[in-house]
Design an enzyme around this catalytic site. Structure first.
Site, short mmCIF file in Angstrom:
data_model
loop_
_atom_site.label_atom_id
_atom_site.label_comp_id
_atom_site.label_asym_id
_atom_site.label_seq_id
_atom_site.Cartn_x
_atom_site.Cartn_y
_atom_site.Cartn_z
N HIS A 24 0.83 -1.21 0.00
CA HIS A 24 0.00 0.00 0.00
C HIS A 24 0.87 1.26 0.00
O HIS A 24 0.68 2.16 -0.82
CB HIS A 24 -0.91 -0.02 1.24
N GLU A 25 1.81 1.30 0.92
CA GLU A 25 2.66 2.49 1.03
C GLU A 25 3.58 2.62 -0.18
O GLU A 25 3.94 3.74 -0.58
CB GLU A 25 3.48 2.44 2.32
N HIS A 28 1.82 4.66 -2.82
CA HIS A 28 1.95 6.10 -2.58
C HIS A 28 3.35 6.58 -2.95
O HIS A 28 3.52 7.59 -3.65
CB HIS A 28 1.71 6.41 -1.09
#
Length: 434
Positions: A24-25, A28
């Protein structure tokens, strides 16, 4: 051995959780760097740092509590109205805004003026914030497809498990035949356990839902049924009865407590592990997404039952909200089930896939501090600026998301309270599988 397998299941779920958060990170991080935003930190977990290493301008690390993660981008919020970081206010609400704004600039270095998050065009900010949840969606789809097409899932098949002796309305909720009950069409036709139905009334099918629909659609009709028995095809003839049976919804699932009058043959279908093709997998995943959206919308209404399960010793509902601790416990129980190891692994992958799907949907809620809140802010800014340009009015400038931080703190507080409630319920009255 059972305890060891339980611990192994928890460990594998924890690993899946860490990978999901890191992925997920990374979503980003990748687009933040692509658009030239400076990212000082990429961290998996919260609390004290267990391990970290600096590569280039970014510190990569793992923290002690693996229940989340973050990347820190410079300039998440624009400066105050005077173009500077505002002085500390005595108002607690204003103080929240200024604290958030100060944190966004605390690592500002010379040359960062053109590398701030808020200076990027709104569509770039939307992509940066959407990339995290979208990464979870990609992982969920990949895991679902792996299980559905590679391992297969347990579902009803066209193989006969048992034959009913008589016709009983399903709403009566009984299994014992009475003298007045007519013989079931399956028994009268000579259908036996182990038979595999390959054609019904001239229609060949190996799909249970299609076979079930064909039976329901032919009440009071005499039809040929082709079965495979002992490696040979055999044609039987049955007069389909008209009976009260469980209602189906649009996705083919039975609706509890609701009945319709339809065709009835009178046998139980055996379950088996069936691999899905790509088309069936897409339909299956679409149904799961719909169910997940419905569950998310129904979440507030489940809080009273969750409270009663946690503090009043009420039974825990099977579809009760479950947190990381509860999911880890389920992960452990999966590896203690008396099923083949391949199916244990498949169920564990399904659990991690469901977790990633939930992460995607939850983070897309248009609320700060979630990713969806930042996406909503960027979209609102784009709308304001385009509208001002259309009406030939001055550019209103960046939308100051920092002004919504008091709301974000309230939302975060609600989330924390809900998380604690789920944690207590998961410990004292957990959801169990069989």
């Amino acid at each position: 051995m059972t305890t060891l397998m339980f611990i192994l299941g928890i460990g594998l779920f924890a690993l899946g959780l860490l990978v999901s958060i890191a992925w997920h990170e990374l979503g980003h991080l990748s687009f933040a760097k692509l658009f030239g935003i400076r990212v000082p930190q990429y961290m998996v977990g919260f609390g004290p740092t267990v391990w970290s290493r600096k590569k280039g301008e970014t510190e990569y690390g793992i923290k002690a509590v693996p229940f989340g993660g973050y990347i820190r981008m410079i300039g998440m919020f624009p400066p105050g109205d005077d173009g500077r970081i505002s002085a500390r206010s005595t108002s607690p609400w204003r103080g929240m805004i200024e604290d958030a704004r100060s944190a966004a600039f605390e690592e500002l270095q010379p040359g960062d003026e053109k590398r701030l998050f808020y200076t990027r065009k709104p569509w770039k900010r939307v992509i940066v914030m959407f990339a995290g949840p979208f990464a979870n969606l990609i992982l969920a789809v990949a895991l679902f497809l792996t299980v559905l097409m590679g391992f297969g899932i347990s579902q009803q098949t066209n193989t006969v498990s048992s034959v009913s002796k008589c016709v009983i309305a399903q709403s009566q909720n009984r299994e014992t035949c009475k003298a007045s009950d007519p013989a079931s069409p399956a028994a009268a036709a000579g259908l036996k356990a182990g038979d595999k139905i390959i054609a019904f009334n001239g229609v060949r099918t190996d799909d249970w839902n299609k076979l079930s629909d064909l039976i329901r659609a032919n009440p009071d009709k005499t039809v040929p049924i082709v079965v495979e028995r002992d490696g040979k095809d055999l044609t039987l003839t049955a007069k389909i009865a008209s009976n009260q049976v469980a209602k189906k919804d649009s996705s083919g699932q039975y609706v509890q407590g609701e009945y319709v009058t339809a065709g009835f043959l009178g046998f139980s279908a055996a379950t088996g592990i069936v691999k899905q093709d790509f088309g069936d997998s897409v339909v299956w995943m679409g149904d799961r997404v719909g169910e997940a959206v419905d569950s998310l919308a129904a979440l507030p209404g489940k809080i009273p039952a969750l409270w009663n399960a946690a503090f009043d010793d009420a039974p825990r509902e099977p579809d009760s909200p479950m947190g990381v601790v509860g999911a880890a416990r389920v992960g452990g129980e999966i590896f203690t089930l008396d099923i083949p190891p391949t199916q244990q692994l498949a169920m564990a992958l399904m659990l991690v896939a469901g977790f990633n799907l939930s992460l995607f949907l939850f983070n897309m809620l248009p609320l700060l501090p979630l990713d969806g809140g930042h996406i909503a802010g960027a979209l609102w800014e784009s709308l304001r600026r385009n509208l001002a340009k259309l009406l030939k009015r001055p550019d209103p400038g960046p939308f100051d998301v920092a002004k919504l931080m008091p709301v974000a703190y309230v939302v975060a507080g609600i989330f924390i309270c809900f998380t604690v409630l789920v944690l207590i319920a998961d410990v004292v009255n957990p959801v169990r599988i069989s």
